[in-house]
Design an enzyme around this catalytic site. Structure first.
Site, PDB file in Angstrom:
ATOM      1  N   ASP A  15       0.876  -1.036   0.140  1.00 53.74           N
ATOM      2  CA  ASP A  15       0.093  -0.193   0.072  1.00 53.74           C
ATOM      3  C   ASP A  15       0.852   1.375   0.061  1.00 53.74           C
ATOM      4  OD1 ASP A  15      -2.230  -1.517   0.017  1.00 53.74           O
ATOM      5  OD2 ASP A  15      -2.177  -1.800   2.306  1.00 53.74           O
ATOM      6  N   GLU A  16       1.895   1.178  -0.686  1.00 55.34           N
ATOM      7  CA  GLU A  16       2.927   2.308  -0.831  1.00 55.34           C
ATOM      8  C   GLU A  16       2.327   3.566  -1.620  1.00 55.34           C
ATOM      9  OE1 GLU A  16       3.633  -0.728  -1.251  1.00 55.34           O
ATOM     10  OE2 GLU A  16       5.428  -1.356   0.175  1.00 55.34           O
ATOM     11  N   LYS A  18       1.943   2.101  -5.137  1.00 55.40           N
ATOM     12  CA  LYS A  18       2.421   1.302  -6.479  1.00 55.40           C
ATOM     13  C   LYS A  18       1.389   1.883  -7.533  1.00 55.40           C
ATOM     14  CE  LYS A  18       2.247  -2.398  -4.477  1.00 55.40           C
ATOM     15  NZ  LYS A  18       2.227  -2.124  -2.983  1.00 55.40           N
ATOM     16  N   ASN A  40      -5.428 -10.036  -3.522  1.00 52.76           N
ATOM     17  CA  ASN A  40      -4.895  -9.694  -2.304  1.00 52.76           C
ATOM     18  C   ASN A  40      -4.487  -8.075  -2.306  1.00 52.76           C
ATOM     19  OD1 ASN A  40      -2.633 -10.621  -3.663  1.00 52.76           O
ATOM     20  ND2 ASN A  40      -1.890 -11.436  -1.578  1.00 52.76           N
ATOM     21  N   GLY A  42      -4.536  -4.492  -3.821  1.00 48.17           N
ATOM     22  CA  GLY A  42      -5.508  -3.295  -4.186  1.00 48.17           C
ATOM     23  C   GLY A  42      -4.764  -2.216  -4.573  1.00 48.17           C
ATOM     24  N   HIS A  43      -4.817  -1.727  -5.735  1.00 45.86           N
ATOM     25  CA  HIS A  43      -3.898  -0.527  -6.234  1.00 45.86           C
ATOM     26  C   HIS A  43      -4.990   0.533  -6.804  1.00 45.86           C
ATOM     27  CE1 HIS A  43      -0.581  -3.494  -7.299  1.00 45.86           C
ATOM     28  NE2 HIS A  43      -0.854  -3.248  -5.801  1.00 45.86           N
ATOM     29  N   GLN A 222       2.099  -6.128  -3.324  1.00 51.11           N
ATOM     30  CA  GLN A 222       2.409  -6.151  -1.675  1.00 51.11           C
ATOM     31  C   GLN A 222       3.830  -5.302  -1.587  1.00 51.11           C
ATOM     32  OE1 GLN A 222       1.395  -9.551  -3.211  1.00 51.11           O
ATOM     33  NE2 GLN A 222      -0.788  -8.627  -2.868  1.00 51.11           N
ATOM     34  N   ALA A 302      -8.635  -1.111   8.715  1.00 54.93           N
ATOM     35  CA  ALA A 302      -7.931  -0.214   9.325  1.00 54.93           C
ATOM     36  C   ALA A 302      -6.283  -0.473   9.066  1.00 54.93           C
ATOM     37  CB  ALA A 302      -8.100   0.428  10.527  1.00 54.93           C
ATOM     38  N   ASP A 331       2.431  14.704   1.804  1.00 59.38           N
ATOM     39  CA  ASP A 331       1.555  15.457   2.330  1.00 59.38           C
ATOM     40  C   ASP A 331       0.737  15.230   3.491  1.00 59.38           C
ATOM     41  OD1 ASP A 331       0.500  13.689   0.130  1.00 59.38           O
ATOM     42  OD2 ASP A 331      -1.434  14.233   1.055  1.00 59.38           O
ATOM     43  N   SER A 408       5.429  12.246  -4.008  1.00 62.68           N
ATOM     44  CA  SER A 408       3.929  12.534  -4.396  1.00 62.68           C
ATOM     45  C   SER A 408       3.323  13.120  -3.203  1.00 62.68           C
ATOM     46  CB  SER A 408       3.332  11.109  -4.601  1.00 62.68           C
ATOM     47  OG  SER A 408       2.285  11.284  -4.539  1.00 62.68           O
TER      48      SER A 408
END
Ligand code: GDP
Ligand code: IMO
Ligand code: MG
Length: 419
Positions: A15-16, A18, A40, A42-43, A222, A302, A331, A408
């Site tokens: 979840d970086e 990508k 698994n 989620g982008h 991942q 969460a 940010d 970003s």
């Protein structure tokens, strides 16, 4: 001329960001390739105010001329893929000729999902998986009991195999509802109809593309700390999430890899269980979660939040051979009076560790403190960042030893700094 394939790889626990970076860079590539993991992942992509959540389809799909490949190292839930494909039916003339699936990729069927969930329920210490059947599907693959997607070409014999799988689970005392042969065949027929037109020899396609000097971007799922070998085992996923997986999951040779772009957040998150030395369970963690919208794209859970673990980033950069880093979500740190970064670990006796340890549960972070800043959200030039934010970036790249070439500052494709 022969081109090399570039790679985007997650450097933390997933979840970086990508999806945003692959989408942003995809305009320069002829092919985007997923090489491991399954739904698994989620982008998220945000463009012109519209949000897309991708699980199996590569993040190049929004560009009309980009070909998207699901490589042989991916485990595919046909049900999840068909649902996801429906979103793109009417975009750029549909998916035919834009989406290709390796005939060698393995299937995730309902019993894999059920097993995953049962394993979690019965485990002494649960991994906190996504419950999508990833572990059981890779287990079948490695134990040579898996089902390759090309087996959908003969649903009669595949339905028999699947029925026997259910029966053998029941025989082992695993309580699992067993469907009839007819039900299984009907389901497999619907998968075959929807997916067989997309099967291809994707390795040959990629080799041809490289021989024709066409550009390829591999999209990791991942993150490196969830890697089956180099992550926080056993609290990991079941695939090689590091750069090596891009080779084994596509057929691209190590010598044919070019840039390895590592993606990290400016802080750190993790979903599921397992060690997380810089986790902040109080107010700081809550602020990061709320400001960063840190809730899972796949499961809605969460995410656990904390300060950047620069030790783990440095380790992951070495494992992957990262040549350039992208730092996402700067940010989200806006408005903190001070910001901490882990630049060392101590063991239980208080000794400072020289090497990256095998067990992160045994360490305490050593923090370096940075002065906070007011606002970076939406900034698109390095020189326009507050001086303290610039200093944060410069100090980190010095510590990690890899240049931070992209920063970003919002979910939007365009709010990105290149340097
Ligand atoms: P992935 O799995 O690595 O593709 O990342 P996810 O999509 O699961 O999670 C990243 C989340 O952060 C998504 O909701 C993105 O829209 C969002 N995001 C990406 N970059 C930025 C950024 O620079 N700032 C903020 N505030 N959000 C971002
Ligand atoms: P993307 O590609 C974050 C985590 C799960 C669990 C562990 C094992 O969006 O970065 P699994 O279902 O794979 O057997 O679960 O891995 N996990 C992820 N965490 N982002 C992901 O993907 C993840 N995919 C799996 O939460 O801790
Ligand atoms: Mg994600």
């Amino acid at each position: 001329m022969v081109s090399k394939a570039d790679l985007i790889v997650g450097i933390q626990w997933g979840d970086e960001g990508k999806g945003k970076m692959v989408d942003l860079l995809a305009r320069n590539y002829a092919y985007v390739v997923r090489y491991q993991g399954g739904h698994n992942a989620g982008h998220t992509i945000v463009t012109e105010g519209k949000k897309y959540a991708l699980h199996l389809i590569p993040s190049g799909i929004l560009y009309p001329n980009c070909k998207n490949i699901i490589g042989s190292g991916v485990v595919i839930s046909p049900k999840a893929l068909i649902t996801e494909m429906a979103q793109f039916e009417n975009m750029h003339g549909g998916l035919q000729g834009r989406l290709f699936i390796s005939a060698k990729a393995h299937l995730i069927l309902s019993y894999h999902e059920l097993l995953d969930q049962l394993n979690e329920k019965s485990a002494k210490v649960a991994i906190g998986t996504t419950g999508k059947g990833i572990g059981p599907a890779y287990t079948d693959k490695v134990s040579r009991n898996g089902i390759r997607i090309e087996e959908l070409k003969n649903t009669e014999s595949l339905a028999q195999r699947v029925l026997e799988k259910f029966q053998s689970l029941s025989a082992k005392g695993i309580v699992i509802p067993t469907p009839t042969f007819e039900d299984i065949k009907t389901e497999l027929d619907s998968y075959a109809k929807a997916l067989l037109p997309y099967l291809a020899n994707t390795t040959a396609m990629l080799w041809k593309a490289m021989d024709n000097n066409e550009k390829i971007l591999c999209e990791g799922a991942q993150g490196s700390m969830l890697d089956i070998d180099f992550g926080t085992y056993p609290f990991v996923t079941s695939s090689t999430t590091t750069a090596a997986g891009a080779c084994s999951g596509t057929g691209i040779a190590p010598r044919e890899l070019g840039e390895v772009i590592g993606i990290t957040k400016a802080y750190c998150t993790r979903v599921g269980n397992g060690p997380f030395p810089t986790e902040e369970e109080g107010e700081i963690g809550e602020t990061l979660r709320t400001k960063g919208g840190e809730f899972g794209v796949t499961t809605g859970r969460a995410r656990r939040c904390g300060w950047l673990d620069a030790m783990a980033v440095k380790y992951a950069c070495r494992i992957n051979g990262v040549s350039a880093l992208a730092m996402m979500k700067l940010d989200v740190l806006d408005g903190f009076a001070s910001i901490q970064v882990c630049t060392g670990y101590k063991d239980k006796k208080g000794n400072v560790l020289k090497d990256f340890p095998n067990d992160l549960a045994q360490v305490t972070p050593i923090y370096q403190s940075f002065k906070g800043w007011d606002k970076t959200a939406g900034v698109r030039e390095f020189a326009k960042l507050p001086k303290d934010a610039q200093d944060y970036i410069l100090a980190l790249e010095q510590f990690i030893g890899v240049k931070i070439t992209m920063i970003s500052t919002s979910p939007d494709r365009n709010d990105t700094i290149f340097r």
